[in-house]
Design a protein around this motif. Structure first.
Motif, PDB file in Angstrom:
ATOM      1  N   GLN A  77      24.408  38.160  42.910  1.00 27.95           N
ATOM      2  CA  GLN A  77      24.842  39.485  43.327  1.00 27.95           C
ATOM      3  C   GLN A  77      24.839  39.484  44.852  1.00 27.95           C
ATOM      4  O   GLN A  77      23.896  38.993  45.467  1.00 27.95           O
ATOM      5  N   ARG A  78      25.877  40.023  45.459  1.00 25.35           N
ATOM      6  CA  ARG A  78      26.013  40.041  46.915  1.00 25.35           C
ATOM      7  C   ARG A  78      26.044  41.478  47.427  1.00 25.35           C
ATOM      8  O   ARG A  78      26.375  42.404  46.702  1.00 25.35           O
ATOM      9  N   SER A  79      25.726  41.644  48.720  1.00 28.46           N
ATOM     10  CA  SER A  79      25.722  42.974  49.324  1.00 28.46           C
ATOM     11  C   SER A  79      27.121  43.432  49.725  1.00 28.46           C
ATOM     12  O   SER A  79      27.294  44.571  50.162  1.00 28.46           O
ATOM     13  N   GLY A  80      28.116  42.580  49.578  1.00 22.80           N
ATOM     14  CA  GLY A  80      29.496  42.924  49.888  1.00 22.80           C
ATOM     15  C   GLY A  80      30.446  42.021  49.122  1.00 22.80           C
ATOM     16  O   GLY A  80      30.020  41.078  48.453  1.00 22.80           O
TER      17      GLY A  80
ATOM     18  N   ALA B 128      37.981  44.154  44.411  1.00 23.20           N
ATOM     19  CA  ALA B 128      38.494  43.841  45.748  1.00 23.20           C
ATOM     20  C   ALA B 128      38.867  42.370  45.796  1.00 23.20           C
ATOM     21  O   ALA B 128      38.236  41.546  45.142  1.00 23.20           O
ATOM     22  N   GLU B 129      39.883  42.053  46.576  1.00 26.50           N
ATOM     23  CA  GLU B 129      40.314  40.666  46.737  1.00 26.50           C
ATOM     24  C   GLU B 129      40.044  40.214  48.158  1.00 26.50           C
ATOM     25  O   GLU B 129      40.150  41.003  49.097  1.00 26.50           O
ATOM     26  N   THR B 130      39.674  38.925  48.301  1.00 24.30           N
ATOM     27  CA  THR B 130      39.465  38.333  49.611  1.00 24.30           C
ATOM     28  C   THR B 130      40.457  37.190  49.782  1.00 24.30           C
ATOM     29  O   THR B 130      41.038  36.707  48.815  1.00 24.30           O
ATOM     30  N   GLU B 131      40.646  36.761  51.016  1.00 24.26           N
ATOM     31  CA  GLU B 131      41.628  35.718  51.294  1.00 24.26           C
ATOM     32  C   GLU B 131      41.033  34.321  51.349  1.00 24.26           C
ATOM     33  O   GLU B 131      41.767  33.346  51.380  1.00 24.26           O
ATOM     34  N   SER B 132      39.718  34.202  51.393  1.00 24.81           N
ATOM     35  CA  SER B 132      39.115  32.876  51.497  1.00 24.81           C
ATOM     36  C   SER B 132      37.899  32.773  50.594  1.00 24.81           C
ATOM     37  O   SER B 132      37.392  33.769  50.093  1.00 24.81           O
ATOM     38  N   GLY B 133      37.443  31.545  50.399  1.00 21.43           N
ATOM     39  CA  GLY B 133      36.257  31.301  49.591  1.00 21.43           C
ATOM     40  C   GLY B 133      36.609  30.869  48.184  1.00 21.43           C
ATOM     41  O   GLY B 133      37.761  30.951  47.748  1.00 21.43           O
ATOM     42  N   ALA B 134      35.603  30.399  47.473  1.00 20.05           N
ATOM     43  CA  ALA B 134      35.798  29.938  46.101  1.00 20.05           C
ATOM     44  C   ALA B 134      36.142  31.099  45.172  1.00 20.05           C
ATOM     45  O   ALA B 134      36.882  30.941  44.217  1.00 20.05           O
ATOM     46  N   CYS B 135      35.590  32.253  45.440  1.00 24.71           N
ATOM     47  CA  CYS B 135      35.875  33.447  44.639  1.00 24.71           C
ATOM     48  C   CYS B 135      36.736  34.384  45.472  1.00 24.71           C
ATOM     49  O   CYS B 135      36.351  34.770  46.572  1.00 24.71           O
ATOM     50  N   ARG B 136      37.869  34.756  44.944  1.00 20.82           N
ATOM     51  CA  ARG B 136      38.780  35.628  45.692  1.00 20.82           C
ATOM     52  C   ARG B 136      38.876  37.033  45.125  1.00 20.82           C
ATOM     53  O   ARG B 136      39.458  37.913  45.737  1.00 20.82           O
ATOM     54  N   LYS B 137      38.294  37.265  43.938  1.00 20.64           N
ATOM     55  CA  LYS B 137      38.325  38.591  43.324  1.00 20.64           C
ATOM     56  C   LYS B 137      36.884  39.026  43.074  1.00 20.64           C
ATOM     57  O   LYS B 137      36.133  38.347  42.379  1.00 20.64           O
ATOM     58  N   TRP B 138      36.488  40.158  43.649  1.00 22.30           N
ATOM     59  CA  TRP B 138      35.114  40.642  43.586  1.00 22.30           C
ATOM     60  C   TRP B 138      35.056  41.982  42.870  1.00 22.30           C
ATOM     61  O   TRP B 138      35.978  42.791  42.958  1.00 22.30           O
ATOM     62  N   ALA B 139      33.949  42.209  42.165  1.00 24.84           N
ATOM     63  CA  ALA B 139      33.743  43.445  41.412  1.00 24.84           C
ATOM     64  C   ALA B 139      32.495  44.150  41.931  1.00 24.84           C
ATOM     65  O   ALA B 139      31.436  43.538  42.047  1.00 24.84           O
ATOM     66  N   ARG B 140      32.644  45.448  42.246  1.00 20.86           N
ATOM     67  CA  ARG B 140      31.475  46.234  42.671  1.00 20.86           C
ATOM     68  C   ARG B 140      30.795  46.775  41.428  1.00 20.86           C
ATOM     69  O   ARG B 140      31.411  47.468  40.624  1.00 20.86           O
TER      70      ARG B 140
ATOM     71  N   VAL C  24      29.781  41.197  42.655  1.00 24.59           N
ATOM     72  CA  VAL C  24      29.725  39.889  41.999  1.00 24.59           C
ATOM     73  C   VAL C  24      31.148  39.339  41.919  1.00 24.59           C
ATOM     74  O   VAL C  24      32.117  40.086  42.004  1.00 24.59           O
ATOM     75  N   CYS C  25      31.244  38.021  41.732  1.00 23.14           N
ATOM     76  CA  CYS C  25      32.558  37.386  41.569  1.00 23.14           C
ATOM     77  C   CYS C  25      33.136  37.832  40.221  1.00 23.14           C
ATOM     78  O   CYS C  25      32.554  37.581  39.166  1.00 23.14           O
ATOM     79  N   ALA C  26      34.292  38.482  40.263  1.00 26.43           N
ATOM     80  CA  ALA C  26      34.894  39.028  39.030  1.00 26.43           C
ATOM     81  C   ALA C  26      35.343  37.944  38.062  1.00 26.43           C
ATOM     82  O   ALA C  26      35.437  38.185  36.866  1.00 26.43           O
ATOM     83  N   ASP C  27      35.598  36.731  38.576  1.00 26.12           N
ATOM     84  CA  ASP C  27      36.014  35.627  37.704  1.00 26.12           C
ATOM     85  C   ASP C  27      34.908  35.202  36.734  1.00 26.12           C
ATOM     86  O   ASP C  27      35.177  34.518  35.764  1.00 26.12           O
ATOM     87  N   MET C  28      33.687  35.594  37.022  1.00 28.21           N
ATOM     88  CA  MET C  28      32.535  35.206  36.205  1.00 28.21           C
ATOM     89  C   MET C  28      32.153  36.261  35.169  1.00 28.21           C
ATOM     90  O   MET C  28      31.096  36.214  34.565  1.00 28.21           O
ATOM     91  N   LEU C  29      33.051  37.251  34.981  1.00 28.76           N
ATOM     92  CA  LEU C  29      32.816  38.334  34.033  1.00 28.76           C
ATOM     93  C   LEU C  29      33.877  38.297  32.929  1.00 28.76           C
ATOM     94  O   LEU C  29      35.021  37.944  33.174  1.00 28.76           O
TER      95      LEU C  29
END
Length: 115
Positions: A63-66, A89-101, A108-113
């Motif tokens: 779990q991340r703070s952002g 939310a989507e980000t442009e870099s990193g292993a995970c590009r789709k995040w879920a609040r 958390v990384c939405a790909d892991m849900l």
């Protein structure tokens, strides 16, 4: 008969020590009592955001703070735990590009849900 009693006692202790606390923790990060896979909605001001219950599909999920890997780790979820997603939310870099609040400041990384 003794083996069944030992197995039942072991299962009860496992539930009390691991499952129950994780359910209590996930309840602090969610604001709805919807069953997994069910959708409700949450209204904030003039915006209505769909809230969807998901299940963690990897062994351990940070779990991340952002929304991004650069944010601080604030905890962990385990396979099978359910969470409510309030925002994506989507980000442009990193292993995970789709995040879920999943909480006020918990992502958390939405790909892991999964549902």
């Amino acid at each position: 008969m003794k083996i069944l009693l030992v197995l039942a006692l072991g299962a009860g202790l496992y539930y009390a020590a691991y499952i129950l606390p994780s359910q209590m923790l996930s309840d602090t990060t969610s604001h709805t009592t919807a069953e997994p896979g069910h959708t409700t909605s949450h209204t904030t001001g003039n915006t209505t955001t769909p809230e969807v219950r998901y299940v963690v599909i990897v062994e351990v999920l940070e779990q991340r703070s952002g929304a991004g890997e650069q944010f601080q780790n604030v905890g962990y979820l385990q396979r099978g735990e359910s969470v409510t997603v309030y925002e994506l939310a989507e980000t442009e870099s990193g292993a995970c590009r789709k995040w879920a609040r999943i909480g006020a400041a918990v992502w958390v990384c939405a790909d892991m849900l999964g549902q």
